[in-house]
Design an enzyme around this catalytic site. Structure first.
Site, PDB file in Angstrom:
ATOM      1  CD  GLU A 129      -3.277  -0.355   0.414  1.00 50.92           C
ATOM      2  OE1 GLU A 129      -3.167   0.754  -0.164  1.00 50.92           O
ATOM      3  OE2 GLU A 129      -4.317  -1.046   0.380  1.00 50.92           O
ATOM      4  CG  HIS A 168      -6.536  -3.562  -5.793  1.00 45.44           C
ATOM      5  ND1 HIS A 168      -7.117  -2.936  -4.715  1.00 45.44           N
ATOM      6  CD2 HIS A 168      -7.180  -4.757  -5.936  1.00 45.44           C
ATOM      7  CE1 HIS A 168      -8.076  -3.728  -4.232  1.00 45.44           C
ATOM      8  NE2 HIS A 168      -8.137  -4.827  -4.950  1.00 45.44           N
ATOM      9  CG  ASP A 178      -5.945   0.446  -5.471  1.00 50.29           C
ATOM     10  OD1 ASP A 178      -6.914  -0.126  -5.960  1.00 50.29           O
ATOM     11  OD2 ASP A 178      -5.208  -0.038  -4.594  1.00 50.29           O
TER      12      ASP A 178
HETATM   13 ZN   LIG Z   1      -6.093  -1.645  -3.539  1.00 50.58          ZN
END
Ligand SMILES: [Zn+2]
Length: 204
Positions: A129, A168, A178
């Site tokens: 992330e 993703h 994203d």
């Molecule tokens: Zn994601």
């Protein structure tokens, strides 16, 4: 910038790096929550890991991202801090053990070009992330790109079956965008494949 649904590159086995260190620190709160927000991998990580999935948080802080782990709604293996956070420019956060399957992609998602279209991506992937708002003028810093590339190279050296790096959005195009169209995927790919990673202080 490109379409996040197209973001994928593959890691040529012939270019696999030797040992590649990673300047990471365990995020205590995320790590403590990880047993309840991750699953056992059906296959040991050493052979299971085929893919790395790149995410952006759609938030503005590390703490906001970690709160979803504590709430057992999602999890990921590393978090790359935003420009205004102390870790930025220094280290990445390790937020879950690599040996565990983190919950960062829906189990029904797949792409035919990623591990032959297998489902249950979390079982055979690692998730990164990056803290980024994904709106307004929030771009990705050079350090965020370099730090993310360094994670990929670390994992590429460590996991002999790791072959794909994807967004993703590519795996879940109906629900996710994203890391977003502002993420410079080609530049990131070059950082990974050409080893232009930051040289941090704990390199071996
Ligand atoms: Zn994601």
């Amino acid at each position: 910038m490109g379409d996040p649904k197209d973001f994928q590159f593959n890691l040529p086995a012939a270019a696999r790096p030797g040992v590649h260190s990673l300047h990471e620190k365990i995020h205590a709160a995320a790590w403590a929550a990880a047993p309840g927000s991750t699953s056992a991998r059906p296959e040991a990580a050493a052979s299971a890991i085929r893919t790395i999935v790149i995410h952006a948080t759609a938030g503005s802080s590390t703490e906001g991202a970690v709160s979803v782990v504590a709430a057992r709604r999602a999890s990921f293996h590393w978090l790359v801090a935003d420009e205004d956070e102390a870790a930025h420019g220094d280290f990445v956060w390790a937020t879950a053990p690599e040996s565990r399957a983190a919950w960062h992609v829906r189990n029904t998602c797949f792409h035919p070009d990623v591990y032959n279209g297998a489902r249950r991506v979390n079982d055979w992937s690692l998730g990164i992330e990056i803290v980024n708002a994904q709106r307004g003028g929030d771009g990705f810093s050079d350090w965020q790109l370099q730090a993310t590339a360094q994670i990929v190279r670390y994992a590429w050296a460590k996991y002999s079956n790791l072959a794909h790096v994807v967004s993703h959005a590519r795996l879940d195009p109906d629900r996710r965008t994203d890391p977003g169209s502002r993420f410079p995927w080609e530049k990131f790919e070059a950082l990974v494949l050409l080893d232009q990673c930051l040289r941090t202080t704990n390199n071996v």
